[in-house]
Design a protein around this motif. Sequence first.
Motif, PDB file in Angstrom:
ATOM      1  N   PHE B 208       1.117 -22.794 -11.772  1.00 33.79           N
ATOM      2  CA  PHE B 208       0.106 -21.926 -11.186  1.00 33.79           C
ATOM      3  C   PHE B 208       0.767 -20.685 -10.571  1.00 33.79           C
ATOM      4  CE2 PHE B 208      -2.972 -20.463  -8.079  1.00 33.79           C
ATOM      5  CZ  PHE B 208      -4.181 -20.662  -8.716  1.00 33.79           C
ATOM      6  N   ALA B 209       0.331 -19.508 -11.013  1.00 31.27           N
ATOM      7  CA  ALA B 209       0.887 -18.266 -10.471  1.00 31.27           C
ATOM      8  C   ALA B 209      -0.249 -17.466  -9.864  1.00 31.27           C
ATOM      9  CB  ALA B 209       1.582 -17.463 -11.567  1.00 31.27           C
ATOM     10  N   LEU B 210      -0.184 -17.294  -8.543  1.00 31.64           N
ATOM     11  CA  LEU B 210      -1.238 -16.521  -7.876  1.00 31.64           C
ATOM     12  C   LEU B 210      -0.742 -15.110  -7.585  1.00 31.64           C
ATOM     13  CD1 LEU B 210      -3.986 -16.301  -6.278  1.00 31.64           C
ATOM     14  CD2 LEU B 210      -2.628 -16.848  -4.244  1.00 31.64           C
ATOM     15  N   ILE B 211      -1.551 -14.123  -8.001  1.00 28.34           N
ATOM     16  CA  ILE B 211      -1.297 -12.771  -7.502  1.00 28.34           C
ATOM     17  C   ILE B 211      -2.569 -12.323  -6.776  1.00 28.34           C
ATOM     18  CG2 ILE B 211      -0.530 -10.418  -7.991  1.00 28.34           C
ATOM     19  CD1 ILE B 211       0.565 -11.367 -10.657  1.00 28.34           C
ATOM     20  N   ASP B 212      -2.430 -12.127  -5.479  1.00 27.66           N
ATOM     21  CA  ASP B 212      -3.540 -11.605  -4.683  1.00 27.66           C
ATOM     22  C   ASP B 212      -3.385 -10.086  -4.715  1.00 27.66           C
ATOM     23  OD1 ASP B 212      -5.645 -11.435  -2.772  1.00 27.66           O
ATOM     24  OD2 ASP B 212      -4.148 -11.220  -1.175  1.00 27.66           O
ATOM     25  N   VAL B 213      -4.285  -9.428  -5.436  1.00 27.25           N
ATOM     26  CA  VAL B 213      -4.142  -7.977  -5.608  1.00 27.25           C
ATOM     27  C   VAL B 213      -5.151  -7.251  -4.723  1.00 27.25           C
ATOM     28  CG1 VAL B 213      -4.050  -6.066  -7.244  1.00 27.25           C
ATOM     29  CG2 VAL B 213      -3.559  -8.377  -8.033  1.00 27.25           C
ATOM     30  N   ILE B 214      -4.667  -6.472  -3.799  1.00 26.12           N
ATOM     31  CA  ILE B 214      -5.590  -5.659  -3.016  1.00 26.12           C
ATOM     32  C   ILE B 214      -6.153  -4.600  -3.945  1.00 26.12           C
ATOM     33  CG2 ILE B 214      -5.836  -4.161  -1.006  1.00 26.12           C
ATOM     34  CD1 ILE B 214      -3.746  -5.931   0.255  1.00 26.12           C
TER      35      ILE B 214
END
Lengths: 598, 350
Positions: B208-214
């Motif tokens: 699982f790879a999370l990128i929280d992008v503003i």
Amino acid sequence: MKPTDTRDPDYYHKVVDCQWACPAHTPVPEYIRLIAQGEFTEAYLVNRRSNVFPGILGRVCDRPCEPACRRGRVEEEPVAICRLKRVAADHRDEVKHLVPQKPASTNGKKIALIGAGPASLTVANDLAPLGYECTIFEAHHRPGGLMIANIPSFRLPEEVLDEEIGYILDQGVELKTGHRIESLQALSESGYDAVFIGSGAPKGKDLRIEGRDEADANIHIGIDWLESVAFEHVDKIGKEVLIIGVGNTAMDCCRTSLRLGADDVKVMARKPRQFFKASPWELEDAEDENVDILVNHSPKRFVVENGKLTGMEFELMEYQLDEDGRITDTKIAGTKIIPCTDVILAIGQENAFPWIERDIGIEFDKWGVPIVDETTFESTRKGIFFGGDSAFGPKNIIWAVEHGHQAAISIHKHCEGSALDSRLPRGVNLQSAKMGVNEWMYSNSYTGEHRRQMPLAELKARLSNRKMEVETGYTAEQIATEVQRCLNCDVQTVFEAPLCKECDACMDICPVDCLSIVPVAEEAELRQSLRVPANNKDQDLFVSEPLKDTGRVMIKDENLCLHCGLCAERCPTAAWDMQDADIFIPHVDDETRKVAAE
Amino acid sequence: MTSMSKPFIDKHLPKNKLGLSVRNYEGVMSTLCAGCGHDSVTAALVQAFWELDLAPESAAKVSGIGCSSKTTAYFMGQSHGINCVHGRMPSVATGANAANGDLNYIGISGDGDSLSIGFGQFAHSIRRNLNMLYILENNGVYGLTKGQFSAAADYGSKSKKGIENDQMPIDPCVQALTLGAGFVARAFSGDKTQLVPLIKAGLKHKGFALIDVISPCVTFNDHAGSTKSYAHTYKYYHPLVHTDFVAHADEVTGAYDQDGAMRVTMQDGGELFLRKTESDYDPRDRAQAIETLLMNKTEGEIRTGLLYLNSDLPDMQAANKLPKTPLNQVPYESLTPGKAALAKLQARYR
Ligand SMILES: Cc1cc2nc3c(=O)[nH]c(=O)nc-3n(C[C@H](O)[C@H](O)[C@H](O)COP(=O)(O)OP(=O)(O)OC[C@H]3O[C@@H](n4cnc5c(N)ncnc54)[C@H](O)[C@@H]3O)c2cc1C
Ligand SMILES: Cc1ncc(C[n+]2csc(CCOP(=O)(O)OP(=O)(O)O)c2C)c(N)n1
Ligand code: SF4
Ligand code: SF4
Ligand code: SF4
Ligand SMILES: [Mg+2]
């Protein structure tokens, strides 16, 4: 790099590649839009103001605009700018009453113009409506210069010439045909306020090699021969004709020969094809009529038997080329005799001024070309101006027209007694093209259609009639498609740096990736730091003021911009806007208006 | 949204190893508001997929509901995707992944979709270590339903009408870290130099790879007083690590190794180079990562980059010993062994 100063009128002008490349700076996209709207008459008049002869140029212009056209970089071929000019001319309504008219009274200033080619005609066109009394002296019995004497009717019908020259003569210009000026001194002493020399480059080059004199009866100088055909002194030629040279004159000579009875015509070129001077479309047209073009044949001698020309001997050349395609070595690999009945020499033209005395203050360089100022077109003698082929050697019609416009400004200033070089600068006037949300004053959609092919008259019919026009003009469907290929390069992308919030929306939507937001750098580095490297150095980079949130700059590589307006549609703050740029190109009547306004 | 889709012109563009230009990775025309950060994330995905030489049809796009979730239509138009019920994307992604582990799963969600209605699903997909890239396009609001605060809105942040948010925010990166995610990153739609390599690394991370992008909502949350606006994010933007992903070993050059960059070999191939931009941040230290996000938030810094990486955890497929062959390639006879086999199986449970 410093932020771009878009107030410099040349910045946006250069973006309109075609207009920038046109010597007379014709506002091409403007007339193409008018054609798209069916406003043929308006399109004709817009053309006429810049280039004076839309019907003529719409057929035979050298079209420097087309190789420059952005469309040719975006896909395979440029917009058929020249063909569309012809569309405006062919479909216009009566314009007699819409072109500049003969003034009610003259201003008493007398201008003599020598030669009735496009250069002199343009000067007269610009000056006569202002009240100048223009008199054109023409050695031939008809006006037009090389346009009538040399450009064959199958490319340029006489009616088209007569009509457009007529508009100028109707402005009260006096034309003296059959009147060769034999002495400039005498003319300049007969009360003219200024003299314009538009006498062309009338001398065709000869080829002095073995057999030249013996075979004289069947050796013709190209431009003289074409003139004899045009003026109906010659109406036939032998069966096998060799044309020496591969420039535009050669193309007219070979095609004319076919129409005068030759059935085997060969164009003999000394060098390989990439060195040919003829325009690619003229080569195509000739080959389409089954003319053979033979490369690497260098003339050695005329072969004469019993006092009559029977052929020509050539040296077969071999060239060594370097990486850039330049010739580094030449070798003769043998010789070959090619039989023929006639030879036409089309190896160039020269200026000749036997009628200009050398002691009246007009200086010439060592090649016999007059010394002429490139801005004012004045010679070394005050009040005597040159333009067209006579000024800097053979060029083409559109250059002759531009010289004429500039000389007219100078003549006016000369007569007013003001400095010739204090001329009105070019200008640019911008106006937003926005009409509503995602609605623009122009059609911003993009069509992938390719260039339309010009329909031609049937081969057999056209070869049997020297005057039958080969190109029949675009059909309605072709016009409708071709006009949409124009990218409207004059509708400019105008950027307001303080409004930009650096959201990247414009960069992401740009179909040709010409926008980038990057840290500022020197030009060479900047060109490589963009989304797609800007390797076409002929095209400028727009550099914005620093952006408020990061201090980076918005860069636009003008090279491939489609002017589709998607950046402006996508920008949340209207930092990008599409604005119609009207490029102001001053003519002599603008100079007089300026004086009136002062 | 624009009046027309982008004309297709790519003769000026380089081609990747598959002979495709970046234009071959785009999808249909976006209908989002002009200037929406989500469109920029879409462009970054297109760029990353192209740079990785992945076939466009190898993407499997899953999303929930929201402006963010709509964007799966705007990239890799030649691949399959599904818009699920609001907040339920992780379940569908789990099922799809179990059936076919060969595809590159790209989940697109929003802060509303993931942190309110879908919060539970989000958490469990992390625990399962589903092999997917999960992009949370975070704008602090429910854009699609006209700008209500989301659970990611910062305390004290002002709505467009000037009302202050009085609840504490959920930080998806902190949540992911506590739930054991192996790849946790934060990025900004306005900086593709950071976002594109992170997407590449996330796609290549097995698990699982999370990128929280503003990703600012230009229409409902881009005003003064918002902490998710372009201006605010640019002002407080603070990358902690810079990531470079190099897909092919032969492309590794000295430039990546500079300043003592940390080199990580990915399970799915390729090398990751992590370069510190600040003194002591080590993206392999989970406790430090959590602490950095929760504490010492002096002057409101928005800390970005690959915050945590652990590529040694088994993903769902490995942990559950799922068959390697995608179900659509398993012969029909083995997939459905028939009545007799079923009866035999049922007998075992009697
Ligand atoms: C075969 C051929 C084909 C061409 N095809 C094209 C083409 O397709 N497109 C294009 O753009 N250009 C073409 N050109 C070039 C173009 O025709 C010339 O560049 C252009 O006509 C030059 O215009 P001008 O006004 O300077 O002079 P010219 O057109 O040469 O006119 C000069 C006039 O001055 C007259 N004259 C000369 N001396 C005197 C004197 N002492 N007294 C009175 N009258 C005099 C001449 O009789 C002539 O009529 C072609 C040229 C040739 C030779
Ligand atoms: C079951 C259900 N509940 C509520 C909604 C209404 N709804 C649509 S989108 C949305 C929130 C979207 O917010 P976010 O995920 O942040 O996406 P954004 O539009 O901000 O990108 C909500 C609550 C719905 N579509 N379905
Ligand atoms: S596309 Fe149209 S406006 Fe642009 S250079 Fe070509 S003809 Fe001129
Ligand atoms: S779309 Fe407008 S605001 Fe956004 S980066 Fe481009 S110019 Fe700036
Ligand atoms: S409402 Fe906000 S999130 Fe939705 S498309 Fe518009 S800008 Fe983007
Ligand atoms: Mg949201």
